[in-house]
Design a protein around this motif. Structure first.
Motif, PDB file in Angstrom:
ATOM      1  N   GLU A 183      11.167  -6.867  33.334  1.00 24.10           N
ATOM      2  CA  GLU A 183      12.451  -7.296  33.886  1.00 24.10           C
ATOM      3  C   GLU A 183      13.367  -7.750  32.766  1.00 24.10           C
ATOM      4  N   ARG A 184      14.631  -7.334  32.841  1.00 19.17           N
ATOM      5  CA  ARG A 184      15.624  -7.779  31.862  1.00 19.17           C
ATOM      6  C   ARG A 184      16.042  -9.213  32.206  1.00 19.17           C
ATOM      7  N   VAL A 185      15.925 -10.089  31.242  1.00 16.15           N
ATOM      8  CA  VAL A 185      16.213 -11.501  31.461  1.00 16.15           C
ATOM      9  C   VAL A 185      17.171 -11.986  30.374  1.00 16.15           C
ATOM     10  N   ASP A 186      18.190 -12.718  30.787  1.00 20.26           N
ATOM     11  CA  ASP A 186      19.089 -13.356  29.814  1.00 20.26           C
ATOM     12  C   ASP A 186      18.382 -14.562  29.230  1.00 20.26           C
ATOM     13  N   VAL A 187      18.260 -14.586  27.913  1.00 19.74           N
ATOM     14  CA  VAL A 187      17.490 -15.644  27.256  1.00 19.74           C
ATOM     15  C   VAL A 187      18.308 -16.248  26.122  1.00 19.74           C
ATOM     16  N   GLY A 191      16.822 -21.903  18.643  1.00 20.80           N
ATOM     17  CA  GLY A 191      17.635 -22.285  17.491  1.00 20.80           C
ATOM     18  C   GLY A 191      17.790 -21.191  16.455  1.00 20.80           C
ATOM     19  N   GLY A 192      16.801 -20.327  16.285  1.00 23.79           N
ATOM     20  CA  GLY A 192      16.852 -19.323  15.243  1.00 23.79           C
ATOM     21  C   GLY A 192      17.401 -17.987  15.727  1.00 23.79           C
ATOM     22  N   PHE A 193      17.545 -17.057  14.793  1.00 22.90           N
ATOM     23  CA  PHE A 193      18.001 -15.710  15.100  1.00 22.90           C
ATOM     24  C   PHE A 193      16.795 -14.786  15.231  1.00 22.90           C
ATOM     25  N   ILE A 194      16.806 -13.972  16.276  1.00 18.97           N
ATOM     26  CA  ILE A 194      15.707 -13.025  16.494  1.00 18.97           C
ATOM     27  C   ILE A 194      16.314 -11.632  16.632  1.00 18.97           C
ATOM     28  N   PRO A 195      15.956 -10.706  15.752  1.00 19.02           N
ATOM     29  CA  PRO A 195      16.489  -9.345  15.839  1.00 19.02           C
ATOM     30  C   PRO A 195      15.963  -8.640  17.093  1.00 19.02           C
ATOM     31  N   ALA A 196      16.574  -7.516  17.418  1.00 22.82           N
ATOM     32  CA  ALA A 196      16.126  -6.723  18.562  1.00 22.82           C
ATOM     33  C   ALA A 196      14.772  -6.087  18.257  1.00 22.82           C
ATOM     34  N   GLY A 197      13.962  -5.894  19.275  1.00 26.56           N
ATOM     35  CA  GLY A 197      12.670  -5.240  19.121  1.00 26.56           C
ATOM     36  C   GLY A 197      11.545  -6.146  18.690  1.00 26.56           C
ATOM     37  N   ARG A 198      11.786  -7.444  18.684  1.00 30.75           N
ATOM     38  CA  ARG A 198      10.744  -8.389  18.266  1.00 30.75           C
ATOM     39  C   ARG A 198      10.011  -8.943  19.488  1.00 30.75           C
ATOM     40  N   THR A 199       8.754  -9.322  19.247  1.00 33.12           N
ATOM     41  CA  THR A 199       7.964  -9.917  20.321  1.00 33.12           C
ATOM     42  C   THR A 199       8.329 -11.390  20.467  1.00 33.12           C
ATOM     43  N   ILE A 200       8.596 -11.794  21.697  1.00 33.27           N
ATOM     44  CA  ILE A 200       8.995 -13.190  21.953  1.00 33.27           C
ATOM     45  C   ILE A 200       8.107 -13.779  23.043  1.00 33.27           C
ATOM     46  N   VAL A 201       8.123 -15.108  23.137  1.00 33.44           N
ATOM     47  CA  VAL A 201       7.391 -15.806  24.177  1.00 33.44           C
ATOM     48  C   VAL A 201       8.308 -16.863  24.784  1.00 33.44           C
ATOM     49  N   VAL A 202       8.225 -17.035  26.079  1.00 36.52           N
ATOM     50  CA  VAL A 202       9.042 -18.039  26.760  1.00 36.52           C
ATOM     51  C   VAL A 202       8.403 -19.408  26.554  1.00 36.52           C
ATOM     52  N   VAL A 203       9.166 -20.324  25.970  1.00 34.71           N
ATOM     53  CA  VAL A 203       8.632 -21.654  25.686  1.00 34.71           C
ATOM     54  C   VAL A 203       9.150 -22.717  26.642  1.00 34.71           C
ATOM     55  N   MET A 204      10.258 -22.445  27.327  1.00 35.77           N
ATOM     56  CA  MET A 204      10.808 -23.454  28.217  1.00 35.77           C
ATOM     57  C   MET A 204      11.809 -22.799  29.173  1.00 35.77           C
ATOM     58  N   VAL A 205      11.860 -23.330  30.403  1.00 42.28           N
ATOM     59  CA  VAL A 205      12.834 -22.881  31.392  1.00 42.28           C
ATOM     60  C   VAL A 205      13.532 -24.106  31.968  1.00 42.28           C
ATOM     61  N   GLU A 206      14.866 -24.141  31.858  1.00 45.97           N
ATOM     62  CA  GLU A 206      15.660 -25.245  32.405  1.00 45.97           C
ATOM     63  C   GLU A 206      16.700 -24.660  33.347  1.00 45.97           C
ATOM     64  N   GLY A 207      16.385 -24.617  34.629  1.00 44.65           N
ATOM     65  CA  GLY A 207      17.300 -24.013  35.584  1.00 44.65           C
ATOM     66  C   GLY A 207      17.372 -22.510  35.351  1.00 44.65           C
ATOM     67  N   THR A 208      18.563 -22.043  34.986  1.00 47.66           N
ATOM     68  CA  THR A 208      18.723 -20.617  34.674  1.00 47.66           C
ATOM     69  C   THR A 208      18.610 -20.347  33.180  1.00 47.66           C
ATOM     70  N   ARG A 209      18.365 -21.369  32.409  1.00 46.78           N
ATOM     71  CA  ARG A 209      18.274 -21.222  30.939  1.00 46.78           C
ATOM     72  C   ARG A 209      16.820 -20.955  30.537  1.00 46.78           C
ATOM     73  N   VAL A 210      16.609 -19.756  30.007  1.00 51.01           N
ATOM     74  CA  VAL A 210      15.266 -19.352  29.572  1.00 51.01           C
ATOM     75  C   VAL A 210      15.236 -19.377  28.049  1.00 51.01           C
ATOM     76  N   VAL A 211      14.407 -20.248  27.492  1.00 58.71           N
ATOM     77  CA  VAL A 211      14.321 -20.429  26.041  1.00 58.71           C
ATOM     78  C   VAL A 211      13.110 -19.675  25.510  1.00 58.71           C
ATOM     79  N   VAL A 212      13.338 -18.891  24.460  1.00 61.23           N
ATOM     80  CA  VAL A 212      12.246 -18.084  23.888  1.00 61.23           C
ATOM     81  C   VAL A 212      12.103 -18.367  22.399  1.00 61.23           C
ATOM     82  N   ARG A 213      10.969 -17.929  21.883  1.00 62.16           N
ATOM     83  CA  ARG A 213      10.665 -18.068  20.456  1.00 62.16           C
ATOM     84  C   ARG A 213       9.961 -16.800  19.998  1.00 62.16           C
TER      85      ARG A 213
END
Length: 220
Positions: A183-187, A191-213
Motif C-alpha cells: 500500500e502506498r502510504v504518505d510518510v 529527521g534524515g533524508f532517505i533516497p528512493a528505493g531504500r528499505t524503511i521501517v515504521v517507527v511511530m504513528v501519530e494520528g495520520t503521521r507515519v514516521v519511518v527510518r
C-alpha cells in the motif's frame, strides 16, 4: 379632522410607548432569529407609526427622519454583513436618537423609551428562552454528528504499521511516499533524508503521521 385625531392617538404616551415596544422588539428579534424580515417589518411599522403621529403634530423634521433612516440602514447592513454587533449598536443609537429628536417633549420621550426598553428586554428574554434553538448563535455551533451513517469517515488508524518494513517510492525530504505491505502510504522520516528505493521501517504513528527510518543492511 381625522389627521388631528390620529395624531392625538398616536402621540398619546401609552400608544407611543406601545409602538416603541413593537419597534424595538421586532427589530431585536429579527437580528437574533432572522425571520426572513417579518419581525423587522413589524418593528419598522411600529417606529413608522410613532414618527407619523409626531409628524402629523408638526414636530418631526427631515433631520429626525434622516437619523432614524440611518439607523435602519445600519441594522439592515448588520443582517447582510455581520459586524459582530458594531453596526447593530450604531443603528440602535441612531434609532433611539431619532425617537428622542422627533418627540414634542424629549424628557417625556426619554421616559417612554426607558419603559419601552424595559418591556422589550423582558419580551426578548422570554423569546430567547423558548426559541433558543432558532437563535443566530446556533449558526456558529456544529451540531452535526460526524458519524459514518451520515457519510463521514474518520482517518484510518495506522497504528498497526509500527514495526513493518517497506520501500521508499519517492525521496523522503523528509516527507514522501513509501510502499508498505503493498500500500502506498504518505510518510515522514524521523529527521534524515532517505533516497528512493531504500528499505524503511515504521517507527511511530501519530494520528495520520507515519514516521519511518531507513534500515541499513549489514555486510557479512
Amino acid at each position: 379632522m381625522f389627521a388631528e385625531h390620529l395624531s392625538a392617538f398616536l402621540t398619546h404616551p401609552v400608544t407611543a410607548t406601545v409602538l416603541l415596544v413593537i419597534g424595538i422588539v421586532g427589530i431585536t428579534l429579527e437580528l437574533l432569529f432572522f425571520s426572513s424580515g417579518l419581525l423587522a417589518a413589524a418593528g419598522v411599522v411600529g417606529f413608522a407609526l410613532y414618527f407619523l403621529g409626531f409628524y402629523l403634530a408638526g414636530f418631526v423634521g427631515f433631520g429626525d427622519l434622516a437619523v432614524f433612516g440611518i439607523g435602519i440602514v445600519l441594522l439592515i447592513l448588520e443582517l447582510v454583513v455581520p459586524s459582530f454587533g458594531i453596526l447593530s449598536v450604531l443603528g440602535a443609537i441612531c434609532l433611539f436618537g431619532g425617537v428622542l429628536m422627533a418627540a414634542a417633549d424629549p424628557k417625556q420621550a426619554g421616559i417612554m423609551l426607558g419603559i419601552a426598553l424595559l418591556v422589550a428586554i423582558i419580551a426578548v428574554a422570554v423569546a430567547v428562552k423558548y426559541f433558543r434553538h432558532r437563535g443566530v448563535w446556533n449558526r456558529f455551533i456544529l451540531k452535526e454528528q460526524l458519524t459514518t451513517d451520515k457519510g463521514f469517515t474518520a482517518s484510518p488508524d495506522r497504528a498497526f504499521l509500527v514495526g513493518m518494513q517497506g520501500t521508499s517510492i519517492t525521496p523522503l525530504r523528509p516527507a514522501g511516499t513509501a510502499e508498505i505491505q503493498g500500500e502506498r502510504v504518505d510518510v515522514v522520516t524521523d529527521g534524515g533524508f532517505i533516497p528512493a528505493g531504500r528499505t524503511i521501517v515504521v517507527v511511530m504513528v501519530e494520528g495520520t503521521r507515519v514516521v519511518v527510518r531507513e534500515i541499513f543492511e549489514q555486510n557479512s
